[in-house]
Design an enzyme around this catalytic site. Sequence first.
Site, PDB file in Angstrom:
ATOM      1  N   ASP A  95      42.824  29.753  45.136  1.00  0.00           N
ATOM      2  CA  ASP A  95      41.857  29.166  44.205  1.00  0.00           C
ATOM      3  C   ASP A  95      41.628  29.978  42.938  1.00  0.00           C
ATOM      4  OD1 ASP A  95      40.615  31.291  45.419  1.00  0.00           O
ATOM      5  OD2 ASP A  95      38.887  30.186  46.175  1.00  0.00           O
ATOM      6  N   HIS A  96      41.866  31.291  42.988  1.00  0.00           N
ATOM      7  CA  HIS A  96      41.458  32.132  41.865  1.00  0.00           C
ATOM      8  C   HIS A  96      42.490  32.229  40.740  1.00  0.00           C
ATOM      9  CE1 HIS A  96      37.981  33.337  44.108  1.00  0.00           C
ATOM     10  NE2 HIS A  96      37.655  34.252  43.214  1.00  0.00           N
ATOM     11  N   ASP A 160      35.468  37.840  49.325  1.00  0.00           N
ATOM     12  CA  ASP A 160      34.941  37.312  48.071  1.00  0.00           C
ATOM     13  C   ASP A 160      33.424  37.404  48.115  1.00  0.00           C
ATOM     14  OD1 ASP A 160      35.880  35.466  45.624  1.00  0.00           O
ATOM     15  OD2 ASP A 160      33.879  34.867  46.309  1.00  0.00           O
ATOM     16  N   ARG A 448      27.496  33.027  38.260  1.00  0.00           N
ATOM     17  CA  ARG A 448      27.469  34.272  37.474  1.00  0.00           C
ATOM     18  C   ARG A 448      27.559  33.948  35.999  1.00  0.00           C
ATOM     19  NH1 ARG A 448      30.437  38.499  41.441  1.00  0.00           N
ATOM     20  NH2 ARG A 448      28.536  38.574  42.688  1.00  0.00           N
ATOM     21  N   SER A 643      32.360  48.413  43.804  1.00  0.00           N
ATOM     22  CA  SER A 643      32.995  47.429  44.677  1.00  0.00           C
ATOM     23  C   SER A 643      33.705  48.134  45.830  1.00  0.00           C
ATOM     24  CB  SER A 643      33.985  46.571  43.891  1.00  0.00           C
ATOM     25  OG  SER A 643      35.285  47.048  44.072  1.00  0.00           O
ATOM     26  N   ARG A 645      36.606  47.756  46.774  1.00  0.00           N
ATOM     27  CA  ARG A 645      38.055  47.637  46.560  1.00  0.00           C
ATOM     28  C   ARG A 645      38.851  48.750  47.258  1.00  0.00           C
ATOM     29  NH1 ARG A 645      38.152  48.089  40.773  1.00  0.00           N
ATOM     30  NH2 ARG A 645      36.725  46.350  40.937  1.00  0.00           N
TER      31      ARG A 645
END
Length: 755
Positions: A95-96, A160, A448, A643, A645
């Site tokens: 989707d991204h 996500d 956002r 984050s 990550r």
Amino acid sequence: MAFDLDMIKKVYDNYGSRIAAARQVVGKPLTLTEKILYAHLWDGNATEAYKRGVTYVDFAPDRVAMQDATAQMALLQFMQAGRPTVAVPSTVHCDHLIQAKIGADEDLATANTQNKEVYDFLASVSNKYGIGFWKPGAGIIHQVVLENYAFPGGMMIGTDSHTPNAGGLGMIAIGVGGADACDVMAGLAWELKFPKLIGVKLTGKLSGWASAKDVILKVAGILTVKGGTGAIVEYFGEGARSLSATGKGTICNMGAEIGATTSIFGYDDKIATYLKGTEREEIAKLADRVKEHLTGDDEVYANPEKYFDQLIEIDLSALEPHVNGPFTPDMAWPISKFAAAVKEHGWPQTLEVGLIGSCTNSSYEDISRAASLAQQAVDKKLVAKAEFTITPGSELVRFTVERDGYLDTFEKIGGVVLANACGPCIGQWARHSDDSNRKNSIITSFNRNFKSRNDGNPNTHAFVASPEIVTALTVAGDLTFNPLTDTLTNSNGVQVRLDEPQGLEMPSKGFAVEDAGYQAPAEDGSKVSVIVDPNSARLQLLDPFKAWEGTDIKGLKLLIKAKGKCTTDHISMAGPWLKFRGHLDNISNNMLIGATNFFNDKADTVKNQLSGEYGAVPATARTYKAAGIGSIVVGDENYGEGSSREHAAMEPRHLGVRAILVKSFARIHETNLKKQGMLALTFADNNDYDKIREDDTIDITGLNDFAPGKPLNIVLHHVDGTSDTFQVNHTYNQQQIDWFKAGGALNIIRMNQKG
Ligand code: SF4
């Protein structure tokens, strides 16, 4: 059937005994949040978990969901685990990576060409390891999860931040980094700091222009972008029960904007109706059998101030529609005050684009209510003044609303239907603009609105509102229009008013779809090959990291002594680098390029001790690695905040860094380093930070007796022939020491699979 009924049965079978055991320990009525958490404890023991606020607790999530950008590294790592299939039901959602430019069909075709190697990899790795694969165009991860996988009382992690969307169906759903997803798919526990509890009591009932979106816009205004940090937000009360399941999803989705760990609603008739309407009647039946466990105890909701750390009350009957922004989702304006705020702050009054849809707001209810306004505009001879885009959250919704004529209605006022994907919400938007630097305003029903998020232009003032308000303001083309009170001039010069939006929670003819875009994995994936082009710049299979050599680590070169803030963004920058997130070697060229060198106050400029020259951090690390020399990174306080990550831990490991020595760590990053087989060390005395010189060669000793709670030693060899020795601390438990010795957690899992 995409969902796993057996797994859900098993979860519910355990509920009664687990919650009864937890009650014994806790000795008080339980919130819904506590019930779900206690029912998912890794070892079933509530004693540790009860020390909430201080204890990190291991949980056993039921599902994993991954979006295409973050799934790449999660799955590359998972391949290292040596398992034939994932340990819990998991899905990948493309989707991204789809850019919105012309319209759904053209944009999807372009994405399929441009991202072919990524999609081929994700499809093949999913097929091999028993992972459900949702193709590009199938929809946005959270909407697809809500329609297919979310279930009351379940626990899910997702790679996500808006994973909490599934809270709308009563599931604890939490956004995590790829390393956590990898662990759970590999069969390990998942660690979470036991959250604080925020209760939101909803009374009354929405009416008129107010919608579920306005609930979370108001909550964001109350709690601000930090107010939910470390907390789970639990909604309850008659008002909560009156909201549609998808409306509940909207509220939970945008709970990410207040920093909440997640948000949740209890199981009720609306959720049951939605489950039945999305062909999951069996789940509703199972949930009905354990429904006393799928909501908080009566005593809790009767006296919520006694059981929640913080309590908010909102009367839905009195709730005004809100518009939040610009630049932050917590600047909340009731619509009656918004026009004055626009004028007072000098925000561009002309509205250039209205965008509805996204994972947050593209339910049947949202689309039908917005379409009722578009139809009024047509009937009342109004011409939409701003551009208008519609992003359906899934093919199921898109097909159904097309069948029911709503997309046609939007097109009549100039609406452009985009692909079922993130598109403008994640900045994948080739916006048509005459000047990409001009101050301008847009309004979206997304979640956002930080500077540059949608179109990359820092001068774009992005506001967030419900799809209904976005549609009304798009027709007006004016941010100061209040559809509750103001009129518009139609093409006959007549003043007309928009009536309250009307919509349906669920399609009266039921949902329909021809091809939902789902690809089930192979029954036996053992013969399936994972497709990765060896020449790809975006994807690279991982090699296992080397095991510890079994001796003290000597002769390390200081790579950088970082000064001040060093977040995961400083360690592994995002932006343009994200396209390399599936290619460890390429993305490692951003390693620590944002960190400030203590010795010259410059970023990405460090002394190469072999040549004496100054150069970039990644290039310097590569020189040491090529020479067979390890290196060490020194840092300041709260190193690795930001984050979760995993690249920020994998990159140093890949480029030969053996240890990170800092004054203090952000907890998640510290754990990520341990998982990669790195040494994460802290100064026993922070003054020792000052002893480290630019030309130092460094030994780490005491490793043969590496044990929980036992400090290690650092020896600094200065170029003038002197040396310093001091103690450093660590927080490794025995399992984590084993990870270090094996060269990483995945190496252990792989060995266990073989053994
Ligand atoms: S639509 Fe927006 S918020 Fe939702 S998953 Fe995509 S980028 Fe994230």
